[in-house]
Design a protein around this motif. Structure first.
Motif, PDB file in Angstrom:
ATOM      1  N   ILE A  55      39.497  15.660 -49.451  1.00 20.13           N
ATOM      2  CA  ILE A  55      39.882  15.076 -48.159  1.00 20.13           C
ATOM      3  C   ILE A  55      39.704  16.154 -47.098  1.00 20.13           C
ATOM      4  N   THR A  56      39.020  15.805 -46.018  1.00 20.44           N
ATOM      5  CA  THR A  56      38.803  16.773 -44.952  1.00 20.44           C
ATOM      6  C   THR A  56      38.905  16.089 -43.590  1.00 20.44           C
ATOM      7  N   GLY A  57      38.864  16.898 -42.532  1.00 18.73           N
ATOM      8  CA  GLY A  57      38.937  16.342 -41.179  1.00 18.73           C
ATOM      9  C   GLY A  57      37.786  16.871 -40.352  1.00 18.73           C
ATOM     10  N   SER A  58      38.083  17.262 -39.116  1.00 19.64           N
ATOM     11  CA  SER A  58      37.037  17.832 -38.261  1.00 19.64           C
ATOM     12  C   SER A  58      37.280  19.334 -38.153  1.00 19.64           C
ATOM     13  N   GLU A  59      36.368  20.021 -37.463  1.00 22.13           N
ATOM     14  CA  GLU A  59      36.569  21.464 -37.266  1.00 22.13           C
ATOM     15  C   GLU A  59      37.855  21.741 -36.520  1.00 22.13           C
ATOM     16  N   LYS A  60      38.157  20.887 -35.532  1.00 20.52           N
ATOM     17  CA  LYS A  60      39.332  21.141 -34.688  1.00 20.52           C
ATOM     18  C   LYS A  60      40.632  20.686 -35.343  1.00 20.52           C
ATOM     19  N   ALA A  61      40.559  19.635 -36.150  1.00 20.85           N
ATOM     20  CA  ALA A  61      41.808  19.135 -36.729  1.00 20.85           C
ATOM     21  C   ALA A  61      41.591  18.474 -38.078  1.00 20.85           C
ATOM     22  N   PHE A  62      42.347  18.920 -39.059  1.00 20.05           N
ATOM     23  CA  PHE A  62      42.460  18.155 -40.303  1.00 20.05           C
ATOM     24  C   PHE A  62      43.204  16.876 -39.922  1.00 20.05           C
ATOM     25  N   ALA A  63      44.414  17.015 -39.404  1.00 23.62           N
ATOM     26  CA  ALA A  63      45.152  15.905 -38.793  1.00 23.62           C
ATOM     27  C   ALA A  63      46.340  16.488 -38.030  1.00 23.62           C
ATOM     28  N   ALA A  64      46.474  16.051 -36.770  1.00 22.80           N
ATOM     29  CA  ALA A  64      47.548  16.602 -35.916  1.00 22.80           C
ATOM     30  C   ALA A  64      48.849  15.825 -36.080  1.00 22.80           C
ATOM     31  N   GLY A  65      48.990  15.122 -37.189  1.00 20.12           N
ATOM     32  CA  GLY A  65      50.261  14.445 -37.466  1.00 20.12           C
ATOM     33  C   GLY A  65      50.176  12.950 -37.317  1.00 20.12           C
ATOM     34  N   ALA A  66      51.320  12.306 -37.480  1.00 18.50           N
ATOM     35  CA  ALA A  66      51.369  10.863 -37.263  1.00 18.50           C
ATOM     36  C   ALA A  66      51.099  10.596 -35.792  1.00 18.50           C
ATOM     37  N   ASP A  67      50.590   9.410 -35.502  1.00 19.83           N
ATOM     38  CA  ASP A  67      50.219   9.043 -34.134  1.00 19.83           C
ATOM     39  C   ASP A  67      51.482   8.880 -33.282  1.00 19.83           C
ATOM     40  N   ILE A  68      51.715   9.852 -32.409  1.00 15.61           N
ATOM     41  CA  ILE A  68      52.958   9.869 -31.631  1.00 15.61           C
ATOM     42  C   ILE A  68      53.000   8.710 -30.637  1.00 15.61           C
ATOM     43  N   GLY A  69      51.844   8.409 -30.038  1.00 14.80           N
ATOM     44  CA  GLY A  69      51.783   7.296 -29.083  1.00 14.80           C
ATOM     45  C   GLY A  69      52.214   5.993 -29.745  1.00 14.80           C
ATOM     46  N   PHE A 106      43.928  22.062 -36.929  1.00 14.70           N
ATOM     47  CA  PHE A 106      45.359  21.738 -37.029  1.00 14.70           C
ATOM     48  C   PHE A 106      45.677  20.860 -38.243  1.00 14.70           C
ATOM     49  N   ALA A 107      46.693  21.260 -38.976  1.00 17.96           N
ATOM     50  CA  ALA A 107      47.290  20.399 -40.016  1.00 17.96           C
ATOM     51  C   ALA A 107      48.776  20.399 -39.699  1.00 17.96           C
ATOM     52  N   LEU A 108      49.179  19.453 -38.869  1.00 18.46           N
ATOM     53  CA  LEU A 108      50.543  19.463 -38.327  1.00 18.46           C
ATOM     54  C   LEU A 108      51.289  18.192 -38.737  1.00 18.46           C
ATOM     55  N   GLY A 109      52.598  18.315 -38.903  1.00 16.68           N
ATOM     56  CA  GLY A 109      53.414  17.145 -39.210  1.00 16.68           C
ATOM     57  C   GLY A 109      52.874  16.410 -40.426  1.00 16.68           C
ATOM     58  N   GLY A 110      52.613  15.113 -40.249  1.00 21.25           N
ATOM     59  CA  GLY A 110      52.057  14.319 -41.347  1.00 21.25           C
ATOM     60  C   GLY A 110      50.735  14.882 -41.850  1.00 21.25           C
ATOM     61  N   GLY A 111      50.007  15.606 -41.009  1.00 25.06           N
ATOM     62  CA  GLY A 111      48.744  16.224 -41.427  1.00 25.06           C
ATOM     63  C   GLY A 111      48.987  17.339 -42.432  1.00 25.06           C
ATOM     64  N   CYS A 112      50.020  18.130 -42.182  1.00 27.43           N
ATOM     65  CA  CYS A 112      50.393  19.196 -43.124  1.00 27.43           C
ATOM     66  C   CYS A 112      50.908  18.560 -44.417  1.00 27.43           C
ATOM     67  N   GLU A 113      51.663  17.488 -44.258  1.00 27.71           N
ATOM     68  CA  GLU A 113      52.212  16.793 -45.434  1.00 27.71           C
ATOM     69  C   GLU A 113      51.098  16.164 -46.276  1.00 27.71           C
ATOM     70  N   LEU A 114      50.103  15.619 -45.591  1.00 27.88           N
ATOM     71  CA  LEU A 114      48.965  15.039 -46.305  1.00 27.88           C
ATOM     72  C   LEU A 114      48.230  16.127 -47.098  1.00 27.88           C
ATOM     73  N   ALA A 115      48.009  17.270 -46.455  1.00 24.59           N
ATOM     74  CA  ALA A 115      47.337  18.381 -47.156  1.00 24.59           C
ATOM     75  C   ALA A 115      48.159  18.801 -48.372  1.00 24.59           C
ATOM     76  N   MET A 116      49.485  18.855 -48.195  1.00 20.82           N
ATOM     77  CA  MET A 116      50.342  19.286 -49.317  1.00 20.82           C
ATOM     78  C   MET A 116      50.392  18.264 -50.439  1.00 20.82           C
TER      79      MET A 116
END
Ligand code: HXC
Length: 259
Positions: A55-69, A106-116
């Motif tokens: 599982i991978t993302g983009s250069e700038k972000a694996f995933a910046a977390g759950a969609d806050i909006g 960035f692997a933040l919030g849910g993105g960090c959790e997904l990586a883990m």
């Protein structure tokens, strides 16, 4: 199934590669994306030809977390009843073949959790990990408070979860959150190399190894050691054990039947 928010491809017909694809939102996770990811992982898991997933993302972000909006207007009833965003995370856990996270940015919030939730993480040197939920008035909701302390210990996990600060790739490697750090331009080459290496081993041994390491991660030592011993003994009932050991003794490369 047609995917909109992820891209799915195979490498060398053996590795299933899933790329999160909401670049404008830095791959922020929502239910649709997680549903697609779950379905694609399950399909690869069931595909005889596939030995490993990435599982991978983009250069700038694996995933910046759950969609806050998307979450901003939700109340308790919405998220509780709908099991918002976490509803199919158990699908990822139920996948039996190895899943590697290739993380850049960035692997933040849910993105960090997904990586883990993946079996191990290979990070690019620009990766940044964090659980910034505290800044939003919430806490991690997909295993962050549980997996982070197991991965990096209580002190660092408390620091990350309570301050919401980010950890760079070097610190993440020192802390044991990631298994390797590589230059950004080498991220996919290195990760696919590891995945292809895994695909070449006996799948019986690979599945048993994953199951047994997870036992260490989730349970007590005596039970874990007994579980491992049973699987270890069971593998002596396989042709692949005969092949692997015969190949070593006769100084040749093993050709495993179950791959
Ligand atoms: C929705 C997001 C987003 C997110 C970024 N974006 N993160 N949208 N949800 N989590 C959007 C921004 O709004 C922006 O859209 C675009 O992506 C680019 O982001 P910028 O902020 O302009 O980029 P930058 O200045 O480089 O900053 C990057 C960043 C920052 C540090 C990653 O975006 C950030 O702090 N994001 C939020 C991280 C976060 O709090 N994650 C935890 C979420 S809660 P526009 O339209 O303005 O261009 C969570 C709970 C999990 O994950 C619960 C269980 C799963």
């Amino acid at each position: 199934m047609a995917y909109e928010l992820i891209q799915v491809r195979t490498e060398a017909d053996k590795v299933g590669v899933l790329t999160l694809n909401r670049p404008k939102q830095l791959n922020a996770l929502n239910n649709q994306l997680m549903d697609e990811l779950g379905a694609a992982l399950k399909a690869f898991d069931a595909d005889e030809a596939i030995g490993c997933m990435v599982i991978t993302g983009s250069e700038k972000a694996f995933a910046a977390g759950a969609d806050i909006g998307a979450m901003a207007s939700y109340g308790f009833a919405d998220v509780y009843k709908g099991d918002y965003i976490t509803r199919n995370w158990e699908t990822i856990r139920s996948v039996r073949k190895p899943v590697i996270a290739a993380v850049s940015g960035f692997a933040l919030g849910g993105g960090c959790e997904l990586a883990m939730m993946c079996d191990f993480i290979i990070a690019a040197d620009n990766a940044k990990f964090g659980q910034p939920e505290i800044k939003l008035g919430i806490i991690p909701g997909a295993g962050g408070t549980q997996r982070l302390p197991r991965a990096i210990g209580k002190a660092k996990a408390m620091d990350m979860v309570l301050t919401g600060r980010m950890m760079d790739a070097a610190e993440a490697e020192r802390a044991g959150l990631v298994s390797r750090v590589v230059p950004l331009e080498k991220l996919m080459e290195e990760t696919l190399g590891a995945a292809l290496q895994i695909c070449d081993y006996s799948q019986l041994a690979v599945l048993a190894a994953k199951e047994s390491v997870n036992r260490a991660y989730e349970g007590g030592l005596s039970d874990g050691v007994m579980f491992e011993r049973r699987l270890f003994h069971a593998l002596f009932a396989t042709e692949d054990q005969k092949e692997g050991m015969d190949a070593f003794v006769n100084k040749r490369k093993a050709a495993f039947k179950h791959r």
